[in-house]
Design a protein around this motif. Structure first.
Motif, PDB file in Angstrom:
ATOM      1  N   GLY A 156      55.974  37.082  48.420  1.00  0.00           N
ATOM      2  CA  GLY A 156      55.760  35.659  48.173  1.00  0.00           C
ATOM      3  C   GLY A 156      54.304  35.237  48.056  1.00  0.00           C
ATOM      4  N   TYR A 157      53.373  36.186  48.194  1.00  0.00           N
ATOM      5  CA  TYR A 157      51.946  35.881  48.108  1.00  0.00           C
ATOM      6  C   TYR A 157      51.348  36.482  46.842  1.00  0.00           C
ATOM      7  N   VAL A 158      50.282  35.846  46.351  1.00  0.00           N
ATOM      8  CA  VAL A 158      49.584  36.321  45.163  1.00  0.00           C
ATOM      9  C   VAL A 158      48.079  36.279  45.374  1.00  0.00           C
ATOM     10  N   VAL A 159      47.386  37.080  44.574  1.00  0.00           N
ATOM     11  CA  VAL A 159      45.934  37.021  44.480  1.00  0.00           C
ATOM     12  C   VAL A 159      45.628  36.295  43.178  1.00  0.00           C
ATOM     13  N   LEU A 160      44.805  35.278  43.267  1.00  0.00           N
ATOM     14  CA  LEU A 160      44.410  34.502  42.100  1.00  0.00           C
ATOM     15  C   LEU A 160      42.949  34.809  41.790  1.00  0.00           C
ATOM     16  N   GLY A 161      42.690  35.406  40.635  1.00  0.00           N
ATOM     17  CA  GLY A 161      41.315  35.553  40.169  1.00  0.00           C
ATOM     18  C   GLY A 161      40.852  34.181  39.711  1.00  0.00           C
ATOM     19  N   THR A 162      39.646  33.767  40.109  1.00  0.00           N
ATOM     20  CA  THR A 162      39.167  32.422  39.780  1.00  0.00           C
ATOM     21  C   THR A 162      37.761  32.448  39.211  1.00  0.00           C
ATOM     22  N   GLU A 163      37.434  31.381  38.521  1.00  0.00           N
ATOM     23  CA  GLU A 163      36.101  31.196  37.954  1.00  0.00           C
ATOM     24  C   GLU A 163      35.717  29.734  38.160  1.00  0.00           C
ATOM     25  N   ARG A 164      34.503  29.522  38.651  1.00  0.00           N
ATOM     26  CA  ARG A 164      34.018  28.148  38.855  1.00  0.00           C
ATOM     27  C   ARG A 164      33.987  27.399  37.551  1.00  0.00           C
ATOM     28  N   LYS A 165      34.424  26.148  37.593  1.00  0.00           N
ATOM     29  CA  LYS A 165      34.272  25.288  36.423  1.00  0.00           C
ATOM     30  C   LYS A 165      32.834  24.803  36.418  1.00  0.00           C
ATOM     31  N   GLU A 166      32.208  24.882  35.283  1.00  0.00           N
ATOM     32  CA  GLU A 166      30.825  24.425  35.165  1.00  0.00           C
ATOM     33  C   GLU A 166      30.787  22.910  35.113  1.00  0.00           C
ATOM     34  N   LEU A 167      29.730  22.329  35.616  1.00  0.00           N
ATOM     35  CA  LEU A 167      29.593  20.866  35.613  1.00  0.00           C
ATOM     36  C   LEU A 167      29.668  20.316  34.198  1.00  0.00           C
TER      37      LEU A 167
ATOM     38  N   ARG B  75      30.069  33.611  45.435  1.00  0.00           N
ATOM     39  CA  ARG B  75      30.313  34.941  45.990  1.00  0.00           C
ATOM     40  C   ARG B  75      31.803  35.269  46.052  1.00  0.00           C
ATOM     41  N   LYS B  76      32.653  34.260  46.084  1.00  0.00           N
ATOM     42  CA  LYS B  76      34.102  34.467  46.214  1.00  0.00           C
ATOM     43  C   LYS B  76      34.774  33.961  44.941  1.00  0.00           C
ATOM     44  N   ASN B  77      35.408  34.877  44.222  1.00  0.00           N
ATOM     45  CA  ASN B  77      36.046  34.510  42.956  1.00  0.00           C
ATOM     46  C   ASN B  77      37.538  34.860  42.951  1.00  0.00           C
ATOM     47  N   PHE B  78      38.168  34.651  44.111  1.00  0.00           N
ATOM     48  CA  PHE B  78      39.603  34.899  44.236  1.00  0.00           C
ATOM     49  C   PHE B  78      40.159  34.050  45.374  1.00  0.00           C
ATOM     50  N   GLU B  79      41.442  33.842  45.349  1.00  0.00           N
ATOM     51  CA  GLU B  79      42.177  33.198  46.432  1.00  0.00           C
ATOM     52  C   GLU B  79      43.431  34.016  46.676  1.00  0.00           C
ATOM     53  N   ILE B  80      43.803  34.203  47.927  1.00  0.00           N
ATOM     54  CA  ILE B  80      45.090  34.790  48.269  1.00  0.00           C
ATOM     55  C   ILE B  80      45.924  33.644  48.829  1.00  0.00           C
ATOM     56  N   ARG B  81      47.019  33.351  48.146  1.00  0.00           N
ATOM     57  CA  ARG B  81      47.813  32.171  48.483  1.00  0.00           C
ATOM     58  C   ARG B  81      49.300  32.472  48.428  1.00  0.00           C
ATOM     59  N   LYS B  82      50.062  31.732  49.209  1.00  0.00           N
ATOM     60  CA  LYS B  82      51.516  31.776  49.088  1.00  0.00           C
ATOM     61  C   LYS B  82      51.848  31.185  47.724  1.00  0.00           C
ATOM     62  N   ASN B  83      52.711  31.851  46.988  1.00  0.00           N
ATOM     63  CA  ASN B  83      53.009  31.387  45.631  1.00  0.00           C
ATOM     64  C   ASN B  83      54.174  30.395  45.656  1.00  0.00           C
ATOM     65  N   ASP B  84      53.960  29.293  46.335  1.00  0.00           N
ATOM     66  CA  ASP B  84      54.984  28.248  46.420  1.00  0.00           C
ATOM     67  C   ASP B  84      54.785  27.168  45.355  1.00  0.00           C
TER      68      ASP B  84
ATOM     69  N   VAL C 275      39.100  27.589  37.884  1.00  0.00           N
ATOM     70  CA  VAL C 275      40.225  27.840  36.991  1.00  0.00           C
ATOM     71  C   VAL C 275      40.785  29.228  37.322  1.00  0.00           C
ATOM     72  N   ILE C 276      42.104  29.365  37.280  1.00  0.00           N
ATOM     73  CA  ILE C 276      42.749  30.650  37.541  1.00  0.00           C
ATOM     74  C   ILE C 276      42.640  31.509  36.282  1.00  0.00           C
ATOM     75  N   THR C 277      42.022  32.679  36.452  1.00  0.00           N
ATOM     76  CA  THR C 277      41.829  33.588  35.314  1.00  0.00           C
ATOM     77  C   THR C 277      42.789  34.775  35.350  1.00  0.00           C
ATOM     78  N   TYR C 278      43.421  35.022  36.528  1.00  0.00           N
ATOM     79  CA  TYR C 278      44.301  36.171  36.668  1.00  0.00           C
ATOM     80  C   TYR C 278      45.205  35.962  37.875  1.00  0.00           C
ATOM     81  N   VAL C 279      46.450  36.420  37.788  1.00  0.00           N
ATOM     82  CA  VAL C 279      47.404  36.316  38.899  1.00  0.00           C
ATOM     83  C   VAL C 279      48.079  37.670  39.086  1.00  0.00           C
ATOM     84  N   THR C 280      48.093  38.168  40.332  1.00  0.00           N
ATOM     85  CA  THR C 280      48.812  39.407  40.641  1.00  0.00           C
ATOM     86  C   THR C 280      49.389  39.332  42.054  1.00  0.00           C
ATOM     87  N   ASP C 281      50.507  40.018  42.249  1.00  0.00           N
ATOM     88  CA  ASP C 281      51.076  40.127  43.591  1.00  0.00           C
ATOM     89  C   ASP C 281      50.938  41.558  44.130  1.00  0.00           C
ATOM     90  N   TYR C 282      50.143  42.370  43.454  1.00  0.00           N
ATOM     91  CA  TYR C 282      49.965  43.769  43.833  1.00  0.00           C
ATOM     92  C   TYR C 282      49.524  43.909  45.288  1.00  0.00           C
TER      93      TYR C 282
END
Length: 88
Positions: free
Chosen positions: A69-80, A21-30, A57-64
């Motif tokens: 100093g923070y970014v939104v990371l679009g993510t996709e589950r790695k398949e087994l 259900r969640k395919n993003f992370e908001i993280r400090k871009n350190d 896996v990170i599929t997209y990065v934006t700071d919009y």
């Protein structure tokens, strides 16, 4: 060259990633996150690791519209299958 970042994640967010259900992370871009990098999200509860993790896996990065100093990371589950294939 892609990098694997090991990060803590709280149980409600872990469950949402695990359920798909969640395919993003908001993280400090350190860490200099980039498309193609992997995140190994380790469930963290009551100041300890639970032993559960999920790989994405990170599929997209934006700071919009983020705090400086923070970014939104679009993510996709790695398949087994994909994880098993890479470990062989």
């Amino acid at each position: 060259m892609s990098v694997t970042h090991h990060l803590k994640i709280l149980p409600p967010y872990f469950k949402a990633v695990e359920d798909g259900r969640k395919n993003f992370e908001i993280r400090k871009n350190d860490r200099g996150f980039r498309e193609g990098d992997s995140l190994c999200l380790h469930e963290w509860e009551d100041d300890v690791f639970t032993g559960r993790s999920v790989d994405v896996v990170i599929t997209y990065v934006t700071d919009y519209m983020q705090k400086p100093g923070y970014v939104v990371l679009g993510t996709e589950r790695k398949e087994l299958d994909e994880m098993t294939e890479k470990s062989q």
